[in-house]
Design an enzyme around this catalytic site. Structure first.
Site, short mmCIF file in Angstrom:
data_model
loop_
_atom_site.label_atom_id
_atom_site.label_comp_id
_atom_site.label_asym_id
_atom_site.label_seq_id
_atom_site.Cartn_x
_atom_site.Cartn_y
_atom_site.Cartn_z
N GLY A 46 0.86 -0.86 0.32
CA GLY A 46 0.16 -0.29 -0.44
C GLY A 46 0.80 1.71 0.43
O GLY A 46 1.97 1.03 0.28
N CYS A 96 6.00 0.18 7.22
CA CYS A 96 5.13 1.08 6.33
C CYS A 96 6.74 1.18 5.47
O CYS A 96 7.30 1.24 6.44
CB CYS A 96 5.17 1.76 7.38
N GLU A 139 -3.26 3.10 5.51
CA GLU A 139 -3.32 3.80 4.14
C GLU A 139 -3.73 5.11 4.30
O GLU A 139 -3.39 6.11 4.30
CB GLU A 139 -3.69 3.53 2.66
NI NI Z 1 2.37 3.59 5.93
#
Ligand code: NI
Length: 175
Positions: A46, A96, A139
């Site tokens: 994502g 992330c 997200e």
């Molecule tokens: Ni992230």
């Protein structure tokens, strides 16, 4: 198509709230294609617009389990909004692309419904659970200036961010 540079912590753009998109222009469609390409290249599941330095409410994701032989399932979402969350929660180990080498267990609602516009401006509502539900919440958090580390204990958060900032500095000094 183009690969876009991914913004790393502690860049302040990651802490800003992105603005709703009013008109879906060809430029924005191109941006979403580039975001998807950048996400696949990273590789990640994502990417939110803040992470490429744009404060517009746009996310892309693909949570298909390719190792399990699933077909790619890309989404490009404009103005995504959570309209329902399950009471039940589950824990996933999250990472992330903006927090290099950091992971942590985050507890979130197991299932969510998300309303969004597709690249043609059509409105949809998607109900998701499992990894896709987690990914959607992660997200959409980005669009609100929230990072997964905000959901961790202070001790764990400080540890993950300290390491990520060190890695980010090293990468920047190499490039
Ligand atoms: Ni992230």
């Amino acid at each position: 198509m183009a690969l876009l540079p991914i913004v790393l912590v502690p860049d302040p753009v990651l802490r800003h709230v992105a603005k709703p998109v009013e008109t879906i222009t060809p430029e924005l469609r191109q941006l979403m294609d580039d975001m998807l390409e950048t996400m696949y290249d990273a590789p990640g599941v994502g990417l939110a617009a803040n992470q490429i330095g744009r404060l517009e409410r746009v996310i892309v994701l693909d949570c298909a389990d390719k190792q399990d032989g699933e077909e790619p399932q890309p989404y490009q979402m404009v103005n995504p909004e959570i309209t329902w969350k399950s009471e039940q929660t589950s824990k996933y180990s999250e990472g992330c692309l903006s927090i290099p080498e950091g992971t942590g267990d985050v507890q979130r609602p197991t299932a969510v419904r998300v309303r969004y516009l597709d690249r043609e401006g059509q409105s949809h509502e998607l109900e998701a659970d499992g990894l896709l539900a987690t990914c959607l919440q992660h997200e959409i958090d980005h669009l609100n200036g929230v990072l997964f580390t905000d959901h961790l204990s202070k001790l764990k958060r400080d540890m993950v961010l300290k390491k990520a900032k060190k890695v980010a500095r090293e990468r920047q000094s190499q490039s």
